[in-house]
Write a protein that holds these residues in place. Sequence first.
Motif, PDB file in Angstrom:
ATOM      1  N   ARG A  11     -98.908 -11.001-121.016  1.00  0.00           N
ATOM      2  CA  ARG A  11     -98.249  -9.750-120.630  1.00  0.00           C
ATOM      3  C   ARG A  11     -96.816  -9.955-120.839  1.00  0.00           C
ATOM      4  O   ARG A  11     -96.209 -11.242-120.366  1.00  0.00           O
ATOM      5  CB  ARG A  11     -98.804  -9.293-119.349  1.00  0.00           C
TER       6      ARG A  11
ATOM      7  N   TYR B 258    -109.813  -1.442-123.403  1.00  0.00           N
ATOM      8  CA  TYR B 258    -109.703  -2.318-124.670  1.00  0.00           C
ATOM      9  C   TYR B 258    -111.118  -2.406-125.450  1.00  0.00           C
ATOM     10  O   TYR B 258    -112.369  -1.982-124.772  1.00  0.00           O
ATOM     11  CB  TYR B 258    -109.711  -3.773-124.003  1.00  0.00           C
TER      12      TYR B 258
ATOM     13  N   PHE C  93    -103.642   2.590-122.152  1.00  0.00           N
ATOM     14  CA  PHE C  93    -103.407   2.342-120.891  1.00  0.00           C
ATOM     15  C   PHE C  93    -102.806   3.503-120.160  1.00  0.00           C
ATOM     16  O   PHE C  93    -102.311   4.482-120.803  1.00  0.00           O
ATOM     17  CB  PHE C  93    -102.150   1.232-120.700  1.00  0.00           C
TER      18      PHE C  93
ATOM     19  N   TYR D 278    -100.463 -10.241-110.180  1.00  0.00           N
ATOM     20  CA  TYR D 278    -100.558 -10.262-111.666  1.00  0.00           C
ATOM     21  C   TYR D 278    -101.739 -10.231-112.422  1.00  0.00           C
ATOM     22  O   TYR D 278    -102.023 -10.407-113.574  1.00  0.00           O
ATOM     23  CB  TYR D 278     -99.704 -11.475-112.041  1.00  0.00           C
ATOM     24  N   LYS D 279    -102.665 -10.148-111.559  1.00  0.00           N
ATOM     25  CA  LYS D 279    -104.275  -9.941-112.001  1.00  0.00           C
ATOM     26  C   LYS D 279    -104.709  -8.945-112.496  1.00  0.00           C
ATOM     27  O   LYS D 279    -104.386  -7.756-112.230  1.00  0.00           O
ATOM     28  CB  LYS D 279    -104.975 -10.595-110.851  1.00  0.00           C
ATOM     29  N   TYR D 280    -105.633  -9.019-113.577  1.00  0.00           N
ATOM     30  CA  TYR D 280    -106.268  -7.979-114.336  1.00  0.00           C
ATOM     31  C   TYR D 280    -107.589  -8.186-114.173  1.00  0.00           C
ATOM     32  O   TYR D 280    -108.222  -9.135-114.513  1.00  0.00           O
ATOM     33  CB  TYR D 280    -105.910  -7.747-115.656  1.00  0.00           C
TER      34      TYR D 280
ATOM     35  N   LEU E  22    -102.180  -6.295-120.796  1.00  0.00           N
ATOM     36  CA  LEU E  22    -102.236  -7.703-121.388  1.00  0.00           C
ATOM     37  C   LEU E  22    -102.624  -7.480-122.956  1.00  0.00           C
ATOM     38  O   LEU E  22    -103.288  -6.443-123.410  1.00  0.00           O
ATOM     39  CB  LEU E  22    -103.813  -8.297-120.833  1.00  0.00           C
TER      40      LEU E  22
ATOM     41  N   PHE F 129    -111.475  -7.168-115.120  1.00  0.00           N
ATOM     42  CA  PHE F 129    -112.014  -6.510-116.167  1.00  0.00           C
ATOM     43  C   PHE F 129    -113.580  -6.267-115.789  1.00  0.00           C
ATOM     44  O   PHE F 129    -114.079  -6.711-115.078  1.00  0.00           O
ATOM     45  CB  PHE F 129    -112.282  -7.582-117.385  1.00  0.00           C
TER      46      PHE F 129
ATOM     47  N   GLN G  10    -102.988  -0.039-109.705  1.00  0.00           N
ATOM     48  CA  GLN G  10    -101.714   0.899-110.323  1.00  0.00           C
ATOM     49  C   GLN G  10    -101.911   1.119-111.856  1.00  0.00           C
ATOM     50  O   GLN G  10    -101.245   2.044-112.323  1.00  0.00           O
ATOM     51  CB  GLN G  10    -100.196   0.021-109.839  1.00  0.00           C
ATOM     52  N   SER G  11    -102.660   0.261-112.435  1.00  0.00           N
ATOM     53  CA  SER G  11    -102.439   0.269-113.816  1.00  0.00           C
ATOM     54  C   SER G  11    -103.838   0.157-114.372  1.00  0.00           C
ATOM     55  O   SER G  11    -104.566  -0.468-113.986  1.00  0.00           O
ATOM     56  CB  SER G  11    -101.572  -0.720-114.540  1.00  0.00           C
TER      57      SER G  11
ATOM     58  N   SER H 258     -96.407  -3.718-114.826  1.00  0.00           N
ATOM     59  CA  SER H 258     -97.784  -3.011-115.382  1.00  0.00           C
ATOM     60  C   SER H 258     -97.602  -2.974-116.774  1.00  0.00           C
ATOM     61  O   SER H 258     -98.326  -2.195-117.346  1.00  0.00           O
ATOM     62  CB  SER H 258     -97.549  -1.451-114.848  1.00  0.00           C
TER      63      SER H 258
ATOM     64  N   ASN I  29    -105.289  -3.274-113.042  1.00  0.00           N
ATOM     65  CA  ASN I  29    -104.149  -4.241-112.418  1.00  0.00           C
ATOM     66  C   ASN I  29    -103.989  -3.905-111.010  1.00  0.00           C
ATOM     67  O   ASN I  29    -103.240  -2.704-110.870  1.00  0.00           O
ATOM     68  CB  ASN I  29    -102.875  -4.074-113.176  1.00  0.00           C
TER      69      ASN I  29
ATOM     70  N   PHE J 255    -103.338 -15.996-119.368  1.00  0.00           N
ATOM     71  CA  PHE J 255    -104.387 -16.302-119.062  1.00  0.00           C
ATOM     72  C   PHE J 255    -105.447 -16.658-119.962  1.00  0.00           C
ATOM     73  O   PHE J 255    -105.395 -16.446-121.208  1.00  0.00           O
ATOM     74  CB  PHE J 255    -104.964 -14.846-118.584  1.00  0.00           C
TER      75      PHE J 255
ATOM     76  N   PHE K  47    -106.482   0.116-117.919  1.00  0.00           N
ATOM     77  CA  PHE K  47    -106.502  -0.283-119.535  1.00  0.00           C
ATOM     78  C   PHE K  47    -107.905  -0.199-119.822  1.00  0.00           C
ATOM     79  O   PHE K  47    -108.681  -0.487-119.466  1.00  0.00           O
ATOM     80  CB  PHE K  47    -106.001  -1.723-119.502  1.00  0.00           C
TER      81      PHE K  47
ATOM     82  N   TYR L 297    -101.441   5.107-116.170  1.00  0.00           N
ATOM     83  CA  TYR L 297    -100.696   4.779-114.939  1.00  0.00           C
ATOM     84  C   TYR L 297    -100.909   5.980-113.829  1.00  0.00           C
ATOM     85  O   TYR L 297    -100.819   5.820-112.693  1.00  0.00           O
ATOM     86  CB  TYR L 297     -99.480   4.519-115.202  1.00  0.00           C
TER      87      TYR L 297
END
Lengths: 111, 117
Positions: free
Chosen positions: B97, A36, A49, A97-99, B106, A101, A31-32, B103, A92, B34, A34, A51
């Motif tokens: 977050r 960095y 970010f 809740y996990k991101y 982080l 990378f 869904q999301s 959404s 994400n 995290f 990002f 969406y």
Amino acid sequence: QKEVEQNSGPLSVPEGAIASLNCTYSDRGSQSFFWYRQYSGKSPELIMFIYSNGDKEDGRFTAQLNKASQYVSLLIRDSQPSDSATYLCAVNPGGTYKYIFGTGTRLKVLA
Amino acid sequence: GAVVSQHPSRVICKSGTSVKIECRSLDFQATTMFWYRQFPKQSLMLMATSNEGSKATYEQGVEKDKFLINHASLTLSTLTVTSAHPEDSSFYICSARNSRQSSSPLHFGNGTRLTVT
């Protein structure tokens, strides 16, 4: 298969050029998204970010998302030597809740 | 913007001692934080997910008894490296977050560089 993939680089571009960084992801329900930037010896900092499908612009940075093809990209216009860093793509997946990378792409902007 | 404060930024300790690293969300509540570790020229490695009011979730291969995580409030998580060894020397980074925004991106702390002698 890695969940978020990036070319490790280094990607070298001359100063003033457009740097194009790409990222693909495997979870179609994501869904999301990002981007960095991480300078050597520093922690990551959020650049953008996105969406929704399409482009999102912020200054010299443009994020592009194509959910059908499962890729997200970052364009840096008028690249500067100070943009030299590792760029991390993060995703994400929906409902968690996990991101996740990617391993990052190292960008070198040559003066 | 959202700020995550991490302290200390740098610590040197002797083998066998314990080191505590704090991570605070300064202007938002974070039910989940995290903890990452990063060795030189390598990728971020997620160590564990810190959950406010409950036990942390550790990634495979991370020793929960060695890396103690406590998330006692909505704005504070701590990582304690117990009985540190030189191989624990690394760059430890926390992130958080905003729990109230779905959404939400982080945000990372500035990291803690741990050197075990």
